[in-house]
Design a protein around this motif. Structure first.
Motif, PDB file in Angstrom:
ATOM      1  N   VAL A 133      45.680  44.745  48.834  1.00  0.00           N
ATOM      2  CA  VAL A 133      45.755  43.657  47.948  1.00  0.00           C
ATOM      3  C   VAL A 133      45.791  44.329  46.298  1.00  0.00           C
ATOM      4  N   LEU A 134      47.029  44.041  45.622  1.00  0.00           N
ATOM      5  CA  LEU A 134      46.922  44.496  44.178  1.00  0.00           C
ATOM      6  C   LEU A 134      47.343  43.492  42.957  1.00  0.00           C
ATOM      7  N   LYS A 135      46.942  43.921  41.883  1.00  0.00           N
ATOM      8  CA  LYS A 135      47.300  43.121  40.814  1.00  0.00           C
ATOM      9  C   LYS A 135      47.606  44.237  39.757  1.00  0.00           C
ATOM     10  N   ALA A 136      48.972  44.327  39.167  1.00  0.00           N
ATOM     11  CA  ALA A 136      49.115  45.250  37.937  1.00  0.00           C
ATOM     12  C   ALA A 136      49.020  44.332  36.622  1.00  0.00           C
ATOM     13  N   PHE A 137      48.824  45.295  35.567  1.00  0.00           N
ATOM     14  CA  PHE A 137      48.816  44.700  34.169  1.00  0.00           C
ATOM     15  C   PHE A 137      49.670  45.616  33.317  1.00  0.00           C
ATOM     16  N   SER A 138      50.243  44.835  32.505  1.00  0.00           N
ATOM     17  CA  SER A 138      51.224  45.549  31.426  1.00  0.00           C
ATOM     18  C   SER A 138      51.038  44.763  30.209  1.00  0.00           C
ATOM     19  N   ASP A 139      50.728  45.485  28.964  1.00  0.00           N
ATOM     20  CA  ASP A 139      50.535  44.815  27.738  1.00  0.00           C
ATOM     21  C   ASP A 139      51.774  44.647  27.106  1.00  0.00           C
ATOM     22  N   SER A 140      52.863  45.487  27.601  1.00  0.00           N
ATOM     23  CA  SER A 140      54.244  45.351  26.848  1.00  0.00           C
ATOM     24  C   SER A 140      55.240  44.553  27.447  1.00  0.00           C
ATOM     25  N   VAL A 141      54.656  43.641  28.544  1.00  0.00           N
ATOM     26  CA  VAL A 141      55.578  42.518  28.958  1.00  0.00           C
ATOM     27  C   VAL A 141      55.847  41.428  27.910  1.00  0.00           C
ATOM     28  N   ASN A 142      56.967  41.550  27.431  1.00  0.00           N
ATOM     29  CA  ASN A 142      57.254  40.546  26.496  1.00  0.00           C
ATOM     30  C   ASN A 142      58.425  39.514  26.896  1.00  0.00           C
ATOM     31  N   LEU A 176      53.292  50.374  32.421  1.00  0.00           N
ATOM     32  CA  LEU A 176      52.189  49.959  33.156  1.00  0.00           C
ATOM     33  C   LEU A 176      50.967  50.692  32.507  1.00  0.00           C
ATOM     34  N   ASP A 177      49.843  49.513  32.442  1.00  0.00           N
ATOM     35  CA  ASP A 177      48.739  50.131  31.839  1.00  0.00           C
ATOM     36  C   ASP A 177      47.539  50.283  33.059  1.00  0.00           C
ATOM     37  N   PHE A 178      47.459  49.425  34.102  1.00  0.00           N
ATOM     38  CA  PHE A 178      46.526  49.788  35.243  1.00  0.00           C
ATOM     39  C   PHE A 178      46.892  48.790  36.387  1.00  0.00           C
ATOM     40  N   VAL A 179      46.357  49.040  37.529  1.00  0.00           N
ATOM     41  CA  VAL A 179      46.528  48.398  38.756  1.00  0.00           C
ATOM     42  C   VAL A 179      45.112  48.377  39.290  1.00  0.00           C
ATOM     43  N   ILE A 180      44.623  47.111  39.580  1.00  0.00           N
ATOM     44  CA  ILE A 180      43.561  47.073  40.562  1.00  0.00           C
ATOM     45  C   ILE A 180      43.800  46.621  41.858  1.00  0.00           C
ATOM     46  N   TYR A 181      43.297  47.542  42.826  1.00  0.00           N
ATOM     47  CA  TYR A 181      43.769  47.024  44.230  1.00  0.00           C
ATOM     48  C   TYR A 181      42.516  47.125  45.076  1.00  0.00           C
ATOM     49  N   ASP A 182      42.467  46.802  46.413  1.00  0.00           N
ATOM     50  CA  ASP A 182      41.557  46.609  47.539  1.00  0.00           C
ATOM     51  C   ASP A 182      42.245  47.083  48.756  1.00  0.00           C
ATOM     52  N   ASP A 183      41.835  48.284  49.292  1.00  0.00           N
ATOM     53  CA  ASP A 183      42.534  48.499  50.707  1.00  0.00           C
ATOM     54  C   ASP A 183      41.610  48.119  51.695  1.00  0.00           C
ATOM     55  N   ALA A 224      56.523  40.954  44.847  1.00  0.00           N
ATOM     56  CA  ALA A 224      57.920  41.577  45.151  1.00  0.00           C
ATOM     57  C   ALA A 224      58.966  41.609  43.850  1.00  0.00           C
ATOM     58  N   LYS A 225      58.434  41.032  42.832  1.00  0.00           N
ATOM     59  CA  LYS A 225      59.500  40.815  41.713  1.00  0.00           C
ATOM     60  C   LYS A 225      58.619  41.505  40.493  1.00  0.00           C
ATOM     61  N   PHE A 226      57.431  41.599  40.474  1.00  0.00           N
ATOM     62  CA  PHE A 226      56.832  42.022  39.274  1.00  0.00           C
ATOM     63  C   PHE A 226      56.100  43.213  39.400  1.00  0.00           C
ATOM     64  N   ASP A 227      54.974  43.093  40.070  1.00  0.00           N
ATOM     65  CA  ASP A 227      54.200  44.552  40.313  1.00  0.00           C
ATOM     66  C   ASP A 227      54.544  45.589  40.928  1.00  0.00           C
ATOM     67  N   LYS A 249      40.851  41.541  38.080  1.00  0.00           N
ATOM     68  CA  LYS A 249      39.923  41.841  39.369  1.00  0.00           C
ATOM     69  C   LYS A 249      39.712  40.459  39.846  1.00  0.00           C
ATOM     70  N   PHE A 250      39.582  39.494  39.325  1.00  0.00           N
ATOM     71  CA  PHE A 250      39.359  38.257  39.945  1.00  0.00           C
ATOM     72  C   PHE A 250      40.470  37.760  40.690  1.00  0.00           C
ATOM     73  N   ASP A 251      41.742  38.036  40.023  1.00  0.00           N
ATOM     74  CA  ASP A 251      42.912  37.710  40.742  1.00  0.00           C
ATOM     75  C   ASP A 251      43.100  38.289  42.122  1.00  0.00           C
ATOM     76  N   VAL A 252      42.643  39.591  42.203  1.00  0.00           N
ATOM     77  CA  VAL A 252      42.504  40.582  43.433  1.00  0.00           C
ATOM     78  C   VAL A 252      41.799  39.681  44.445  1.00  0.00           C
ATOM     79  N   PHE A 253      40.312  39.156  43.967  1.00  0.00           N
ATOM     80  CA  PHE A 253      39.761  38.201  44.843  1.00  0.00           C
ATOM     81  C   PHE A 253      40.377  37.107  45.288  1.00  0.00           C
TER      82      PHE A 253
END
Length: 232
Positions: free
Chosen positions: A30-39, A55-62, A109-112, A196-200
């Motif tokens: 499970v993952l969620k990416a973050f980018s502060d340049s998405v305008n 891309l800034d970071f990706v929080i994930y759990d395998d 599929a379309k973003f992360d 991180k909460f999104d990943v949860f």
């Protein structure tokens, strides 16, 4: 505290089958990416966002615990705020993506995943499970002539139900643009916790859909719970 229970040790039962580490046993990630340049004003719609965004970071759990891949290795982030000692290397992150049987996310599929692939300059062939796309398809079956985009927290509530031990602090339920604003103001700690909460939420919602073989969401007009059969 709910956000610290993403990797649950609790044994789940589904038709008599014990499920003690759902992600690890199924080789799900499970993952969620973050980018502060998405305008919103980027050219080319979603494709423009992927190609022009950084891309800034990706929080994930395998299944092995919460991890983070930080795009800029020199960036210092308060990882202690999300219980992580250090970031994952690029090589290890790619290996985790490729080793998974299924990558699960919300708009993955379309973003992360496209954003991640663009940054890594690799094509990840792992199958994806996009809860947003699945929910949109489910609402189309219900409404017939229209679809609805269900927010992640609403999808979680409908499929899993609010649980008293989960602390839904306001800063965890923030929009993408609120996160970008906070990030640019130096609020990296709150953004990390929110992602991180999104990943949860994604993990819990996906597991519920998997166990019940259905997607549940509230009817837009009546608020009544609607369940559509869905094979995970």
């Amino acid at each position: 505290n709910g956000e610290n229970k993403i990797r649950q040790k609790v044994v789940h039962r589904d038709g008599g089958i014990e499920m003690a580490n759902w992600l690890e046993e199924n080789k799900y990630l499970v993952l969620k990416a973050f980018s502060d340049s998405v305008n919103a004003d980027m050219s080319g719609g979603w494709r423009g966002i992927i190609e022009e965004g950084d891309l800034d970071f990706v929080i994930y759990d395998d299944g092995g615990g919460i991890k983070i891949f930080i795009a800029n290795e020199t960036m210092s982030l308060p990882l202690d705020s999300i219980g992580i000692e250090g970031g994952t290397s690029k090589t290890d992150f790619i290996e985790a993506l490729e080793a998974a049987e299924l990558i699960i996310g919300y708009d993955v599929a379309k973003f992360d995943l496209p954003l991640i692939e663009h940054f890594l300059e690799v094509k990840i062939d792992t199958l994806t499970k996009d809860l947003l796309s699945d929910c949109i398809e489910a609402t189309e079956k219900h409404y017939v002539s229209k679809t609805e985009r269900i927010p992640l927290e609403t999808l979680y509530k409908a499929n899993k139900g609010w649980r008293k031990h989960i602390n839904f602090r306001p800063q965890y339920l923030t929009t993408l643009y609120s996160r970008i604003r906070d990030w640019r103001r130096g609020g990296t700690r709150s953004v990390l916790r929110s992602v991180k909460f999104d990943v949860f939420l994604i993990t819990e919602t996906a597991q519920s859909i998997y166990q019940k073989n259905q997607i549940t969401f509230p009817d837009k007009e009546t608020g009544k719970s609607i369940s559509i059969p869905h094979k995970f």
